[in-house]
Design a protein around this motif. Structure first.
Motif, PDB file in Angstrom:
ATOM      1  N   LEU A 182       0.753  -1.157  -0.025  1.00 29.65           N
ATOM      2  CA  LEU A 182       0.186   0.187  -0.093  1.00 29.65           C
ATOM      3  C   LEU A 182       0.830   1.147   0.067  1.00 29.65           C
ATOM      4  CD1 LEU A 182      -3.035  -0.886   2.259  1.00 29.65           C
ATOM      5  CD2 LEU A 182      -2.754  -1.406  -0.013  1.00 29.65           C
ATOM      6  N   GLU A 192      -7.833  11.811  -1.958  1.00 28.21           N
ATOM      7  CA  GLU A 192      -9.015  10.788  -1.942  1.00 28.21           C
ATOM      8  C   GLU A 192      -8.739   9.796  -2.794  1.00 28.21           C
ATOM      9  OE1 GLU A 192     -12.672  12.555  -2.859  1.00 28.21           O
ATOM     10  OE2 GLU A 192     -13.692  10.564  -3.188  1.00 28.21           O
ATOM     11  N   GLY A 240      -6.142   7.300  -1.739  1.00 27.45           N
ATOM     12  CA  GLY A 240      -7.011   6.305  -0.837  1.00 27.45           C
ATOM     13  C   GLY A 240      -7.757   5.165  -1.481  1.00 27.45           C
ATOM     14  N   GLU A 241      -8.278   5.425  -2.793  1.00 24.37           N
ATOM     15  CA  GLU A 241      -9.191   4.428  -3.496  1.00 24.37           C
ATOM     16  C   GLU A 241      -8.131   3.574  -4.149  1.00 24.37           C
ATOM     17  OE1 GLU A 241     -12.847   7.518  -4.666  1.00 24.37           O
ATOM     18  OE2 GLU A 241     -11.566   6.913  -6.202  1.00 24.37           O
ATOM     19  N   GLU A 246      -5.231   2.638  -2.820  1.00 20.79           N
ATOM     20  CA  GLU A 246      -4.940   1.703  -1.630  1.00 20.79           C
ATOM     21  C   GLU A 246      -6.133   0.776  -1.337  1.00 20.79           C
ATOM     22  OE1 GLU A 246      -2.803   3.259   1.844  1.00 20.79           O
ATOM     23  OE2 GLU A 246      -3.315   5.162   1.018  1.00 20.79           O
ATOM     24  N   LEU A 247      -7.370   1.125  -1.444  1.00 18.02           N
ATOM     25  CA  LEU A 247      -8.339   0.356  -1.248  1.00 18.02           C
ATOM     26  C   LEU A 247      -8.245  -1.015  -2.086  1.00 18.02           C
ATOM     27  CD1 LEU A 247     -10.943  -0.369   0.316  1.00 18.02           C
ATOM     28  CD2 LEU A 247     -12.231   1.186  -1.395  1.00 18.02           C
ATOM     29  N   GLU A 277      -5.405  -3.137  -1.444  1.00 14.67           N
ATOM     30  CA  GLU A 277      -5.657  -4.046  -0.424  1.00 14.67           C
ATOM     31  C   GLU A 277      -6.643  -5.066  -0.723  1.00 14.67           C
ATOM     32  OE1 GLU A 277      -6.540  -2.058   3.358  1.00 14.67           O
ATOM     33  OE2 GLU A 277      -7.390  -4.042   3.882  1.00 14.67           O
ATOM     34  N   GLU A 278      -7.662  -5.105  -1.210  1.00 14.52           N
ATOM     35  CA  GLU A 278      -8.670  -6.084  -1.518  1.00 14.52           C
ATOM     36  C   GLU A 278      -8.103  -7.054  -2.320  1.00 14.52           C
ATOM     37  OE1 GLU A 278     -11.365  -5.842   0.060  1.00 14.52           O
ATOM     38  OE2 GLU A 278     -11.469  -3.854   0.647  1.00 14.52           O
ATOM     39  N   PHE A 290     -15.506  -3.237  -5.682  1.00 17.09           N
ATOM     40  CA  PHE A 290     -14.902  -1.777  -5.507  1.00 17.09           C
ATOM     41  C   PHE A 290     -13.987  -1.501  -6.605  1.00 17.09           C
ATOM     42  CE2 PHE A 290     -14.664  -2.120  -0.563  1.00 17.09           C
ATOM     43  CZ  PHE A 290     -16.293  -1.598  -0.418  1.00 17.09           C
ATOM     44  N   LEU A 324     -14.395   1.784  -9.148  1.00 15.33           N
ATOM     45  CA  LEU A 324     -13.381   2.621  -8.830  1.00 15.33           C
ATOM     46  C   LEU A 324     -12.357   2.938 -10.070  1.00 15.33           C
ATOM     47  CD1 LEU A 324     -12.750   2.731  -5.121  1.00 15.33           C
ATOM     48  CD2 LEU A 324     -14.279   4.237  -6.156  1.00 15.33           C
ATOM     49  N   ALA A 344     -12.210   8.837 -10.556  1.00 18.06           N
ATOM     50  CA  ALA A 344     -13.186   7.704 -10.587  1.00 18.06           C
ATOM     51  C   ALA A 344     -14.131   7.875 -11.745  1.00 18.06           C
ATOM     52  CB  ALA A 344     -13.773   7.275  -8.979  1.00 18.06           C
ATOM     53  N   ARG A 404      -6.100   4.231  10.447  1.00 13.00           N
ATOM     54  CA  ARG A 404      -6.690   3.265   9.396  1.00 13.00           C
ATOM     55  C   ARG A 404      -6.968   1.831   9.836  1.00 13.00           C
ATOM     56  NH1 ARG A 404      -3.668   4.435   4.530  1.00 13.00           N
ATOM     57  NH2 ARG A 404      -4.061   2.346   4.023  1.00 13.00           N
ATOM     58  N   TYR A 447      -9.086   5.626   6.921  1.00 10.40           N
ATOM     59  CA  TYR A 447      -9.290   4.746   5.796  1.00 10.40           C
ATOM     60  C   TYR A 447      -9.925   3.496   6.261  1.00 10.40           C
ATOM     61  CZ  TYR A 447      -7.096   1.077   2.674  1.00 10.40           C
ATOM     62  OH  TYR A 447      -7.035   0.154   1.847  1.00 10.40           O
ATOM     63  N   SER A 454     -11.336  -0.577   4.583  1.00  6.34           N
ATOM     64  CA  SER A 454     -11.438  -1.414   3.528  1.00  6.34           C
ATOM     65  C   SER A 454     -12.338  -2.510   3.954  1.00  6.34           C
ATOM     66  CB  SER A 454     -10.152  -2.265   3.296  1.00  6.34           C
ATOM     67  OG  SER A 454      -9.616  -3.027   4.359  1.00  6.34           O
ATOM     68  N   SER A 455     -12.560  -3.461   3.213  1.00  6.64           N
ATOM     69  CA  SER A 455     -13.782  -4.535   3.356  1.00  6.64           C
ATOM     70  C   SER A 455     -13.411  -5.147   4.527  1.00  6.64           C
ATOM     71  CB  SER A 455     -13.886  -5.404   2.175  1.00  6.64           C
ATOM     72  OG  SER A 455     -12.945  -6.163   2.072  1.00  6.64           O
ATOM     73  N   HIS A 462     -14.833  10.441   2.547  1.00 10.85           N
ATOM     74  CA  HIS A 462     -14.273   9.518   1.614  1.00 10.85           C
ATOM     75  C   HIS A 462     -14.454   8.222   2.330  1.00 10.85           C
ATOM     76  CE1 HIS A 462     -10.893  10.637   4.246  1.00 10.85           C
ATOM     77  NE2 HIS A 462     -10.677   9.441   4.316  1.00 10.85           N
ATOM     78  N   LYS A 478     -18.256   7.627   1.599  1.00 12.23           N
ATOM     79  CA  LYS A 478     -18.263   7.059   0.172  1.00 12.23           C
ATOM     80  C   LYS A 478     -18.186   5.480   0.074  1.00 12.23           C
ATOM     81  CE  LYS A 478     -16.383   7.858  -4.401  1.00 12.23           C
ATOM     82  NZ  LYS A 478     -15.175   8.295  -5.354  1.00 12.23           N
ATOM     83  N   MET A 523     -20.671   2.966  -0.867  1.00 20.68           N
ATOM     84  CA  MET A 523     -20.535   2.044  -2.123  1.00 20.68           C
ATOM     85  C   MET A 523     -20.811   0.592  -1.782  1.00 20.68           C
ATOM     86  SD  MET A 523     -17.224   2.276  -4.600  1.00 20.68           S
ATOM     87  CE  MET A 523     -15.961   2.058  -3.182  1.00 20.68           C
TER      88      MET A 523
END
Lengths: 152, 109
Positions: free
Chosen positions: A32, A47, A50-51, A53-54, A57-58, A125, A129, A152, B19, B52, B54-55, B83, B86, B90
């Motif tokens: 990340l 922002e 962060g997306e 990273e999201l 991560e997933e 996600f 995104l 996005a 986070r 932050y 995540s799932s 954020h 958001k 989502m």
């Protein structure tokens, strides 16, 4: 008449980050941090960073949790390239069991609380995104690719 | 991530700072389940300082909501940054979790 070089179909991509580590959750932050610093260095908003990273991560958690089930632990690899427009092209690679995460069914976002689950949100996600999300199996590797546009 | 747990006017307030990702969600889950094991009437999760999620973190939120429903308690979420909201939206969790923009609304809601 001078020869004009045709613009290639594929934009020129420059590798800006490569990380390859054991696919274990203790290494999540290294992936990340590398992705965030690439996105940050290329002028993405906080922002948007962060997306990025999201979704990374997933995808990484999926590799760490499932790719090497029933076999010796392996690695996860992330390659980030940038194109001329400044968009990022990310590849997440593992050498585990063949698995097309892009084919996972969409999560049911309408279910009531008793029937609600979190599974499947990661790839959802990513599709929400990011652009050009695709999977391929090449030389015994699962490769998940996506493009990060500035917004996005 | 820092998890602060305190009692305010009979309400358990869990404040998250930093986070919440797959590497620390199990620790947060344990703390959350500790709070729920005392069978609280109401829990507020303050998201104001959450940077932050995540799932893996959303899974803890959902599990807590399912768990507290069994004991007829309530869990509400307060003051997510834009954020973070958001991501909640989502994920579709905004339709089953009570999320308030202010702490006052979370206390009275």
């Amino acid at each position: 008449m001078p020869k004009i070089f045709e613009k290639p179909n594929m934009p020129e991509l420059i590798v800006i980050s490569e990380v390859k580590l054991p696919a274990a959750l203790d290494h999540l932050r290294e992936f990340l941090d590398a992705a965030a610093s690439c996105a940050h260095a290329h002028g993405f908003t906080a922002e948007r960073v962060g997306e990025v990273e999201l979704v990374i991560e997933e995808a990484f958690v999926n590799i760490a949790s499932y790719a090497y089930e029933g076999q010796p632990p392996g690695t996860a690899e992330m390659v980030i390239k940038v194109d001329e427009a400044g968009d990022l092209h990310v590849e997440l690679i593992d050498e585990g069991v063949p698995f097309d995460s892009t084919a996972v069914a969409e999560p049911d976002l309408e279910a009531d609380i008793d029937n609600r689950k979190i599974g499947g949100l990661g790839i959802f996600f990513m599709k929400q995104l990011m652009d050009d999300v695709s999977y391929s199996r090449e030389d015994g590797k699962n490769i998940l690719r996506f493009t990060v546009a500035r917004t996005a | 991530m820092e998890v602060k747990i305190e009692k305010k006017d009979g309400i358990d307030v869990i404040s998250l700072n930093g986070r919440l990702d797959a590497s620390n969600a199990p620790v947060f889950d344990e703390k959350m389940m500790d709070v729920l094991s005392q069978k609280p009437g109401k829990v507020i999760v303050s998201l104001k300082e959450l940077e932050y999620v995540s799932s893996a973190g959303l899974r803890v939120f959902l599990a807590a909501a399912k768990e507290i429903k069994k004991i007829d308690g309530r869990i509400v979420f307060a003051e997510p940054a834009e954020h973070v909201f958001k991501v909640l939206k989502m994920s579709g969790l905004d339709t089953i979790l009570k999320i308030y923009k202010s702490m006052d609304e979370a206390v009275s809601g």
